[in-house]
Motif scaffolding. Structure first.
Motif, PDB file in Angstrom:
ATOM      1  N   LEU A 168       0.830  -1.207   0.000  1.00 53.37           N
ATOM      2  CA  LEU A 168       0.000   0.000   0.000  1.00 53.37           C
ATOM      3  C   LEU A 168       0.865   1.259   0.000  1.00 53.37           C
ATOM      4  O   LEU A 168       0.542   2.243  -0.689  1.00 53.37           O
ATOM      5  N   ASP A 169       1.965   1.253   0.743  1.00 52.43           N
ATOM      6  CA  ASP A 169       2.880   2.398   0.715  1.00 52.43           C
ATOM      7  C   ASP A 169       3.486   2.572  -0.681  1.00 52.43           C
ATOM      8  O   ASP A 169       3.655   3.706  -1.156  1.00 52.43           O
ATOM      9  N   GLU A 170       3.809   1.458  -1.321  1.00 48.37           N
ATOM     10  CA  GLU A 170       4.347   1.538  -2.678  1.00 48.37           C
ATOM     11  C   GLU A 170       3.289   2.073  -3.640  1.00 48.37           C
ATOM     12  O   GLU A 170       3.593   2.885  -4.520  1.00 48.37           O
ATOM     13  N   ALA A 171       2.040   1.641  -3.453  1.00 44.91           N
ATOM     14  CA  ALA A 171       0.958   2.144  -4.295  1.00 44.91           C
ATOM     15  C   ALA A 171       0.819   3.656  -4.146  1.00 44.91           C
ATOM     16  O   ALA A 171       0.659   4.388  -5.141  1.00 44.91           O
ATOM     17  N   SER A 214      -6.952   4.432   2.927  1.00 45.52           N
ATOM     18  CA  SER A 214      -8.052   3.880   3.716  1.00 45.52           C
ATOM     19  C   SER A 214      -7.817   2.403   4.012  1.00 45.52           C
ATOM     20  O   SER A 214      -8.062   1.931   5.134  1.00 45.52           O
ATOM     21  N   LEU A 215      -7.348   1.648   3.004  1.00 45.93           N
ATOM     22  CA  LEU A 215      -7.008   0.251   3.235  1.00 45.93           C
ATOM     23  C   LEU A 215      -5.886   0.111   4.257  1.00 45.93           C
ATOM     24  O   LEU A 215      -5.898  -0.800   5.093  1.00 45.93           O
ATOM     25  N   MET A 234     -14.518  -0.949  -0.074  1.00 44.31           N
ATOM     26  CA  MET A 234     -14.384  -0.190   1.171  1.00 44.31           C
ATOM     27  C   MET A 234     -15.159   1.107   1.034  1.00 44.31           C
ATOM     28  O   MET A 234     -15.264   1.668  -0.061  1.00 44.31           O
ATOM     29  N   THR A 235     -15.704   1.591   2.148  1.00 51.74           N
ATOM     30  CA  THR A 235     -16.545   2.777   2.121  1.00 51.74           C
ATOM     31  C   THR A 235     -16.032   3.863   3.068  1.00 51.74           C
ATOM     32  O   THR A 235     -15.249   3.598   3.987  1.00 51.74           O
ATOM     33  N   TYR A 236     -16.525   5.057   2.825  1.00 50.53           N
ATOM     34  CA  TYR A 236     -16.256   6.191   3.715  1.00 50.53           C
ATOM     35  C   TYR A 236     -16.775   5.894   5.119  1.00 50.53           C
ATOM     36  O   TYR A 236     -16.112   6.195   6.127  1.00 50.53           O
TER      37      TYR A 236
END
Length: 512
Positions: A171-174, A209-210, A358-360
């Motif tokens: 996720l950090d790479e994304a 968010s993930l 995933m949602t707010y």
């Protein structure tokens, strides 16, 4: 309709892959008469679609009854009584279809000077590995398909602690890919970004968010870090209409419709194949009572999610493992399936109902939990309120009914409840359950909360006709590995017996 044309194009690409075995699908030997090169702008739809239909939908189908969202109407049906075998599809689909599409998008995005595509691939790859490890525990990551090396058909399994480190790293790479300023192609150049239409900011916020989600899963571990979670939340979804969700279609092919609908490809909610045709009484009770006090109050979303019984206008569900006819003691015998809250036809199960990754709302509940655990009770309550209101807005609840519901929560003592961890979590987790219908993430929450009635209320009970492997107070903690993996790679799988797999907690499900 342009999006339907894209679906048909993608279906052709999928069929060219799925006509062969798993090994052939991942064969690195190219057929010169059937070139494997697909422009990166045409690959993004594959990564999104497979992460949803092949991966998340399968994960959801396998645990929906475990967490008591829905029941089959058949007495002692396998899933709702926790009688699982190794014939699951999530594992095979994720590793054969979803993850290769994501990895190829990463590799090709980098090769073609379009790092934003690589960011999408990494985000969805992290999501897939996250969903897999949350159902199975140990999984192959470091030896999984990487888009470059020869495919390893007997991969080693990484311990879950390492898997979580790798998910956060991906996720950090994304996020770093999304921050790149030079891109040869836009994400929606070929109309393939069916989720965000090329909005890189929304993709970046999805990745953050993930990250907050997976960091929050560590609530039982000594390295749980509320401030790291809140830092990710700060950069995540920050408004309505940011939800990461798959856009199903109405009026097209069955594969284009929401699989929980009566026309979707899943087919499991149709009258002739009612795998999950009713919501459960547990879910109904959550929608008819307030947290902590269990005071009677009918949530305005209940009639949007399910229909009342034609016989008497009441909302009721099935008791897991009991089937139809029957119903809750005191309601009398109701033999017509329509007298229970049918899954089909509501907000989450129309043909065109989107299926969120995933949602707010989920992010606001994550924020509320992290703030509550860090001692910021006021901030936790504010985040909780926004999570509730955001979901109600999403479902189309009128503003005056939202305000009336919140006033009832205030009158019932919510301010005092947020001065205590358990009662505060009861609010957060019960509302999060209501907003996460069918999402496999709910099983993570219920295990983290140890299926506590103090959290979820007195209606949460073990199913009737329960798998005899489970004794009183024991709940299912993990899923059995898929049978093909056991046959091909049994040495790495290890003990896959139901008594071990179904009852052994995952790494994050144990305290240290």
């Amino acid at each position: 309709m342009k999006i339907r044309t894209i679906y048909k194009l993608f279906l052709g690409l999928v069929l060219s892959f799925t006509a062969t075995s798993c090994e052939d699908f991942l064969d690195v030997n190219a057929d010169p008469n059937n070139p494997s090169y697909i422009p990166v702008e045409n690959r993004i739809i594959g990564a999104i679609t497979m992460s949803n239909g092949a991966s998340q939908w399968r994960a959801s189908r396998e645990i929906t009854a475990v967490v008591q969202y829905a029941a089959s109407g058949l007495r002692a049906s396998g899933a709702e009584t926790w009688n699982f075998s190794a014939s699951n599809f999530f594992w095979q689909n994720a590793y054969t279809w979803a993850i290769p599409n994501c990895v190829d998008l990463v590799v090709q995005g980098q090769e073609e000077g379009s790092p934003h595509f690589a960011g999408v691939g990494r985000t969805l790859e992290a999501l897939n590995f996250g969903m897999l490890t949350d159902q199975f525990g140990r999984i192959p990551v470091t030896s999984a398909y990487d888009g470059v090396s020869q495919v390893n058909l007997t991969p080693s399994f990484d311990e879950q602690e390492l898997v979580y480190q790798l998910v956060i790293e991906k996720l950090d790479e994304a996020i770093a890919f999304f921050n790149a300023s030079e891109n040869a192609k836009g994400l929606n150049q070929a109309g393939g970004d069916i989720m965000y239409q090329g909005d890189v900011n929304k993709w970046r916020r999805f990745a953050y968010s993930l990250k907050a989600r997976y960091l929050n899963h560590l609530s039982k571990k000594s390295n749980y870090d509320p401030q790291a979670i809140l830092a990710a939340v700060e950069n995540g979804f920050n408004a309505d209409n940011m939800d990461a969700e798959f856009p199903y279609l109405e009026g097209g092919q069955a594969t284009e419709a929401n699989p929980w609908s009566n026309v979707g490809y899943g087919g499991f909610t149709s009258p002739t194949s009612p795998r999950y045709f009713s919501y459960t009484q547990f879910f109904v009770d959550l929608l008819k009572t307030l947290p902590v006090t269990n005071s009677a109050y009918t949530d305005p979303r209940i009639g949007i999610i399910m229909n009342p019984a034609p016989a008497d206008g009441e909302f009721r569900g099935l008791i897991p493992g009991e089937g139809v006819p029957g119903g809750r003691e005191g309601n009398g015998p109701f033999f017509n399936g329509d007298d229970y809250g049918r899954v089909t036809g509501g907000f989450y199960s129309r043909p065109d109902s989107p299926f969120p990754f995933m949602t707010y709302s989920e992010l606001k509940f994550i924020e509320a939990e992290a703030r509550l655990r860090s001692g910021d009770n006021g901030g936790a309550l504010a985040a909780y309120e926004e999570g509730v209101r955001a979901n109600m807005r999403k479902l189309g609840v009128p503003a005056d009914e939202i305000d009336a519901f919140w006033q009832a929560v205030l009158d019932d003592g919510v301010n005092a409840h947020f001065n205590d961890l358990t009662t505060g979590l009861s609010h957060i987790m019960r509302q999060k359950y209501i907003t996460q219908v069918f999402n496999p993430e709910t099983w993570v929450d219920m295990r983290r909360m140890d299926f506590s009635q103090d959290i979820y209320g007195p209606s949460l009970r073990q199913p009737s006709n329960l798998n005899p492997l489970f004794g009183p107070g024991e709940w299912m903690r993990a899923m059995i590995y898929e049978g093909n993996e056991m046959v091909r790679n049994g040495d790495n799988v290890g003990d896959n017996s139901p008594e071990v797999r179904l009852k052994t907690p995952l790494w994050w499900d144990t305290a240290n």
